[in-house]
Design a protein around this motif. Structure first.
Motif, PDB file in Angstrom:
ATOM      1  N   ALA A  66       3.606  -1.147   1.810  1.00  0.00           N
ATOM      2  CA  ALA A  66       2.310  -0.661   2.285  1.00  0.00           C
ATOM      3  C   ALA A  66       2.393  -0.285   3.754  1.00  0.00           C
ATOM      4  CB  ALA A  66       1.227  -1.718   2.069  1.00  0.00           C
ATOM      5  N   SER A  67       1.779   0.855   4.095  1.00  0.00           N
ATOM      6  CA  SER A  67       1.900   1.336   5.477  1.00  0.00           C
ATOM      7  C   SER A  67       0.752   2.254   5.865  1.00  0.00           C
ATOM      8  CB  SER A  67       3.211   2.114   5.645  1.00  0.00           C
ATOM      9  OG  SER A  67       3.136   3.349   4.935  1.00  0.00           O
ATOM     10  N   HIS A  68       0.648   2.483   7.183  1.00  0.00           N
ATOM     11  CA  HIS A  68      -0.204   3.542   7.709  1.00  0.00           C
ATOM     12  C   HIS A  68       0.536   4.866   7.499  1.00  0.00           C
ATOM     13  CE1 HIS A  68      -1.492  -0.083   9.875  1.00  0.00           C
ATOM     14  NE2 HIS A  68      -2.667   0.515  10.057  1.00  0.00           N
ATOM     15  N   GLY A  69      -0.102   5.850   6.901  1.00  0.00           N
ATOM     16  CA  GLY A  69       0.574   7.123   6.659  1.00  0.00           C
ATOM     17  C   GLY A  69       1.619   6.995   5.565  1.00  0.00           C
ATOM     18  N   ASP A  70       2.534   7.978   5.522  1.00  0.00           N
ATOM     19  CA  ASP A  70       3.484   8.079   4.415  1.00  0.00           C
ATOM     20  C   ASP A  70       4.775   7.303   4.619  1.00  0.00           C
ATOM     21  OD1 ASP A  70       1.823   9.726   2.891  1.00  0.00           O
ATOM     22  OD2 ASP A  70       2.487  11.524   3.960  1.00  0.00           O
ATOM     23  N   PHE A  71       4.800   6.414   5.600  1.00  0.00           N
ATOM     24  CA  PHE A  71       6.011   5.649   5.881  1.00  0.00           C
ATOM     25  C   PHE A  71       6.497   4.894   4.649  1.00  0.00           C
ATOM     26  CE2 PHE A  71       7.662   1.445   7.529  1.00  0.00           C
ATOM     27  CZ  PHE A  71       8.938   1.909   7.818  1.00  0.00           C
ATOM     28  N   ALA A  72       5.590   4.233   3.935  1.00  0.00           N
ATOM     29  CA  ALA A  72       5.979   3.446   2.764  1.00  0.00           C
ATOM     30  C   ALA A  72       6.604   4.329   1.693  1.00  0.00           C
ATOM     31  CB  ALA A  72       4.766   2.702   2.199  1.00  0.00           C
ATOM     32  N   THR A  73       6.042   5.510   1.490  1.00  0.00           N
ATOM     33  CA  THR A  73       6.598   6.440   0.497  1.00  0.00           C
ATOM     34  C   THR A  73       7.997   6.893   0.902  1.00  0.00           C
ATOM     35  OG1 THR A  73       4.363   7.223  -0.013  1.00  0.00           O
ATOM     36  CG2 THR A  73       6.204   8.609  -0.718  1.00  0.00           C
ATOM     37  N   GLY A  74       8.172   7.186   2.191  1.00  0.00           N
ATOM     38  CA  GLY A  74       9.467   7.644   2.676  1.00  0.00           C
ATOM     39  C   GLY A  74      10.539   6.586   2.574  1.00  0.00           C
ATOM     40  N   ILE A  75      10.205   5.344   2.930  1.00  0.00           N
ATOM     41  CA  ILE A  75      11.216   4.289   2.888  1.00  0.00           C
ATOM     42  C   ILE A  75      11.538   3.904   1.451  1.00  0.00           C
ATOM     43  CG2 ILE A  75       9.755   2.215   2.987  1.00  0.00           C
ATOM     44  CD1 ILE A  75      11.712   1.194   5.185  1.00  0.00           C
ATOM     45  N   LEU A  76      10.579   4.075   0.549  1.00  0.00           N
ATOM     46  CA  LEU A  76      10.865   3.865  -0.876  1.00  0.00           C
ATOM     47  C   LEU A  76      11.904   4.874  -1.346  1.00  0.00           C
ATOM     48  CD1 LEU A  76      10.344   2.615  -3.652  1.00  0.00           C
ATOM     49  CD2 LEU A  76       8.394   4.165  -3.910  1.00  0.00           C
ATOM     50  N   GLN A  77      11.757   6.129  -0.927  1.00  0.00           N
ATOM     51  CA  GLN A  77      12.727   7.167  -1.286  1.00  0.00           C
ATOM     52  C   GLN A  77      14.103   6.871  -0.672  1.00  0.00           C
ATOM     53  OE1 GLN A  77      12.114  11.109   0.402  1.00  0.00           O
ATOM     54  NE2 GLN A  77      12.731  12.041  -1.522  1.00  0.00           N
ATOM     55  N   SER A  78      14.113   6.410   0.575  1.00  0.00           N
ATOM     56  CA  SER A  78      15.376   6.074   1.235  1.00  0.00           C
ATOM     57  C   SER A  78      16.073   4.936   0.516  1.00  0.00           C
ATOM     58  CB  SER A  78      15.121   5.678   2.694  1.00  0.00           C
ATOM     59  OG  SER A  78      14.571   6.752   3.422  1.00  0.00           O
ATOM     60  N   GLY A  79      15.302   3.930   0.125  1.00  0.00           N
ATOM     61  CA  GLY A  79      15.875   2.810  -0.606  1.00  0.00           C
ATOM     62  C   GLY A  79      16.481   3.232  -1.930  1.00  0.00           C
ATOM     63  N   THR A  80      15.850   4.195  -2.584  1.00  0.00           N
ATOM     64  CA  THR A  80      16.362   4.712  -3.856  1.00  0.00           C
ATOM     65  C   THR A  80      17.686   5.436  -3.654  1.00  0.00           C
ATOM     66  OG1 THR A  80      14.117   4.941  -4.737  1.00  0.00           O
ATOM     67  CG2 THR A  80      15.849   6.227  -5.808  1.00  0.00           C
ATOM     68  N   MET A  81      17.794   6.200  -2.571  1.00  0.00           N
ATOM     69  CA  MET A  81      19.044   6.914  -2.278  1.00  0.00           C
ATOM     70  C   MET A  81      20.202   5.953  -2.087  1.00  0.00           C
ATOM     71  SD  MET A  81      17.753   9.859   0.374  1.00  0.00           S
ATOM     72  CE  MET A  81      19.433  10.446   0.665  1.00  0.00           C
ATOM     73  N   ILE A  82      19.932   4.795  -1.498  1.00  0.00           N
ATOM     74  CA  ILE A  82      20.995   3.841  -1.179  1.00  0.00           C
ATOM     75  C   ILE A  82      21.252   2.867  -2.319  1.00  0.00           C
ATOM     76  CG2 ILE A  82      21.591   1.905   0.344  1.00  0.00           C
ATOM     77  CD1 ILE A  82      20.117   3.422   2.571  1.00  0.00           C
ATOM     78  N   ASN A 103       9.428  -1.951 -10.872  1.00  0.00           N
ATOM     79  CA  ASN A 103       8.437  -2.871 -10.295  1.00  0.00           C
ATOM     80  C   ASN A 103       8.403  -2.800  -8.773  1.00  0.00           C
ATOM     81  OD1 ASN A 103       7.835  -3.834 -12.922  1.00  0.00           O
ATOM     82  ND2 ASN A 103       9.580  -5.224 -12.813  1.00  0.00           N
ATOM     83  N   VAL A 104       8.464  -1.580  -8.258  1.00  0.00           N
ATOM     84  CA  VAL A 104       8.318  -1.333  -6.826  1.00  0.00           C
ATOM     85  C   VAL A 104       7.370  -0.145  -6.665  1.00  0.00           C
ATOM     86  CG1 VAL A 104       9.436  -0.777  -4.645  1.00  0.00           C
ATOM     87  CG2 VAL A 104      10.667  -2.121  -6.352  1.00  0.00           C
ATOM     88  N   LYS A 105       6.345  -0.304  -5.822  1.00  0.00           N
ATOM     89  CA  LYS A 105       5.381   0.771  -5.606  1.00  0.00           C
ATOM     90  C   LYS A 105       5.070   0.910  -4.120  1.00  0.00           C
ATOM     91  CE  LYS A 105       4.410   1.937  -9.936  1.00  0.00           C
ATOM     92  NZ  LYS A 105       4.634   3.294 -10.478  1.00  0.00           N
ATOM     93  N   ALA A 106       4.817   2.141  -3.688  1.00  0.00           N
ATOM     94  CA  ALA A 106       4.390   2.405  -2.321  1.00  0.00           C
ATOM     95  C   ALA A 106       2.892   2.692  -2.318  1.00  0.00           C
ATOM     96  CB  ALA A 106       5.147   3.596  -1.752  1.00  0.00           C
TER      97      ALA A 106
END
Length: 326
Positions: free
Chosen positions: A7-23, A29-32
């Motif tokens: 959870a975040s202000h702005g799209d930070f949570a969505t972006g870090i979820l995508q980064s985590g997926t790349m790595i 059971n993970v949601k932004a």
């Protein structure tokens, strides 16, 4: 499995979820959940509840939020108070924290356990390349005396926890996901060409994850190390640019029984056998020779991926190379 809400202000949570997926690969059971201007605290809380309702098990939930005391934190904390001892909030979300959370929930069954495990990696992930601000203790050379030649340390044998072919060598997926999965105390990039390039060596050494040293050495040096009993306590993650270097190391006496195939960049004369692997005739021949030497292949970018069939990939390479040469 513990559910995770980012959870975040702005799209930070969505972006870090995508980064985590790349790595680390796709995660269940993970949601932004994000807060944008005009959103009310209650609407954010409702979206958190909706996200949790999609989890297979909502009994244990970990909230990773950007800022202590901010709206995402406050709403997550309110939900946690309604689910005492089961739901937990951690603030200061960063990528090392998220990767550690993914790793921890493979063996931990409670949000509180994972919360305790991810604090230190999140803090260690904060660093700088500026020598002015680097910790003196962390970067001062050890004053310990050199171990005399012939001394047997541990079992006197280099422990290879992972040998990987990856044309990108040390990058995010290796520095985080594979390091977490194999627990090395040293990452060794084995390359004659990179060992001669001071700039690339420095960049690789700086890319090592917290708590793990990285070295770049030529193939000949690896052969020497593999026979040196002083490296008996070394748990090594070996990185090779290509299978040819692996074969050369094995012919010199390095014992490699399993080889992880991560990525092989495309170039002239090569054919793509999947999204990240390309081969030419020499690559195919070397892989077949490795197979004859009883090397088992583990074809995965990240630990969570399923293992691709190497025989099928080699057959595809042969067919496409034959077609290309018509």
């Amino acid at each position: 499995m513990v559910g995770i809400i980012l959870a975040s202000h702005g799209d930070f949570a969505t972006g870090i979820l995508q980064s985590g997926t790349m790595i680390f690969g796709e995660q269940q059971n993970v949601k932004a959940v994000t807060l944008h201007p005009g959103d009310s605290p209650d609407s954010l809380k409702d979206r958190m509840k909706e996200a949790i309702a999609t989890f297979e098990n909502s009994e244990e939930v970990l909230f990773l939020v950007d800022l202590w005391g901010g709206t995402p934190f406050n709403q997550a904390n309110g939900l946690c108070l309604e689910n005492k001892d089961k739901w937990t909030v951690v603030s200061g979300l960063n990528l090392p924290m998220l990767i550690e959370a993914y790793t921890s929930r493979l063996s931990m069954n409670s949000a509180e356990e994972i919360a305790a495990a991810i604090i230190e990696p999140a803090q260690e992930g904060i660093n700088t390349t500026s020598a002015k601000f680097q910790s003196k203790d962390k970067h001062t050379k050890s004053s310990a005396k050199t171990i005399p030649a012939g001394t047997v340390v541990g079992n006197g044998k280099l422990n290879i926890v992972l040998a990987r072919v990856d044309s990108r060598l040390l990058h995010g997926q290796v520095a985080t996901a594979w390091t977490q999965a194999t627990s090395p105390n040293r990452i060794i990039v084995v390359s004659d060409s990179v060992a001669k390039d001071d700039l690339r060596k420095k960049l690789i050494e700086q890319a090592a994850p917290p708590g793990v040293k990285a070295n770049v050495i030529p193939i000949k040096k690896l052969i020497e190390i593999s026979k040196d009993p002083r490296f008996g306590n070394t748990k090594a993650l070996l990185l090779f640019e290509n299978p040819q270097d692996v074969l050369q190391a094995m012919e010199g006496g390095v014992e490699i029984t399993s080889l992880n195939i991560g990525s092989m960049a495309h170039s002239v004369g090569k054919v793509m056998v999947n999204k990240v692997l390309s081969m030419n005739a020499d690559d195919v021949a070397v892989f077949e020779k490795l197979k004859q030497n009883n090397v088992k292949f583990d074809v995965r970018k990240v630990p969570n991926d399923s293992n691709s069939n190497m025989d099928e990939l080699l057959k595809k390479a042969k067919d496409e190379l034959a077609e290309q040469n018509k």
